[in-house]
Design an enzyme around this catalytic site. Sequence first.
Site, PDB file in Angstrom:
ATOM      1  CB  CYS A   9     -22.468  16.081  -9.351  1.00  0.00           C
ATOM      2  SG  CYS A   9     -23.653  16.631  -8.100  1.00  0.00           S
ATOM      3  CG  ASN A  12     -27.996  19.768  -7.693  1.00  0.00           C
ATOM      4  OD1 ASN A  12     -29.026  20.404  -7.785  1.00  0.00           O
ATOM      5  ND2 ASN A  12     -26.833  20.369  -7.596  1.00  0.00           N
ATOM      6  CB  CYS A  14     -22.010  15.508  -2.698  1.00  0.00           C
ATOM      7  SG  CYS A  14     -22.755  14.509  -1.383  1.00  0.00           S
ATOM      8  NE  ARG A  15     -19.803  14.063  -7.434  1.00  0.00           N
ATOM      9  CZ  ARG A  15     -19.893  13.175  -8.407  1.00  0.00           C
ATOM     10  NH1 ARG A  15     -18.792  12.814  -9.066  1.00  0.00           N
ATOM     11  NH2 ARG A  15     -21.052  12.651  -8.735  1.00  0.00           N
ATOM     12  CB  SER A  16     -23.023  19.998  -8.963  1.00  0.00           C
ATOM     13  OG  SER A  16     -24.257  19.485  -8.539  1.00  0.00           O
ATOM     14  CG  ASP A 120     -20.368  11.020  -5.424  1.00  0.00           C
ATOM     15  OD1 ASP A 120     -20.488  11.705  -4.382  1.00  0.00           O
ATOM     16  OD2 ASP A 120     -21.326  10.691  -6.146  1.00  0.00           O
TER      17      ASP A 120
END
Length: 145
Positions: A9, A12, A14-16, A120
Site C-alpha cells: 500500500c 504500510n 494500514c491496508r497492507s 484507504d
Amino acid sequence: MSVRILFVCLGNICRSPAAEGVFRRLAPEMMCDSAGTAGWHVGNPPYAPMQQAARKRGVDLSALRARQFSVADFDAFDLIIAMDDSNRADIEAERPDGNSTPVVLFTDFAPHSGMDHVPDPYYTRDFGGCLDLIQTAAEGLKGAV
Ligand code: 4NP
C-alpha cells in the site's frame, strides 16, 4: 508450489499490514510480507486504530513494522498485490528490465465485492469496512494460489 506474496500500500501502516495479518492467519504455511511505496513510516508498527480493529477480529498486527517497497522485491516475491491503482503504478515504475513478476490488485480476488481498490482507512476512517474487504480478498487469494 509455494508462492511468495507481497502486499503493498502507500504507508504500510494500514491496508497492507492488515492484509498480511489476515492472510497469514488464513494461510500460515505461505510466505508473505508487506511494504509501502512511501518511506514515511519505516520502522513503525501498524496504525493504532487499524491494530485495534484487527484485534477485535482476532488478528494481532503488533509485531509488524513498516518498510518501504524496494526494487529487490521484484525478485524476492512471486506475486505482488497492490491495494489501489496508484500503488500499482508506483510499483510498476520501479520494475527492472526483464522482470515479469505479476503486480495485481487485491480486489481482483474479491470480484463480487464490486470494488476496484481497497479504500484507504487512514483517510476514510472505516477500518472495519476495510478489514471486511481484506478478509474477502484474502479468502479469494487463498483459493487462487
Ligand atoms: P496505508 O495508509 O497506505 O493503507 O498504510 C496510509 C497511511 C499513512 C499515510 C497515508 C496512507 N500517510 O500519509 O501518512
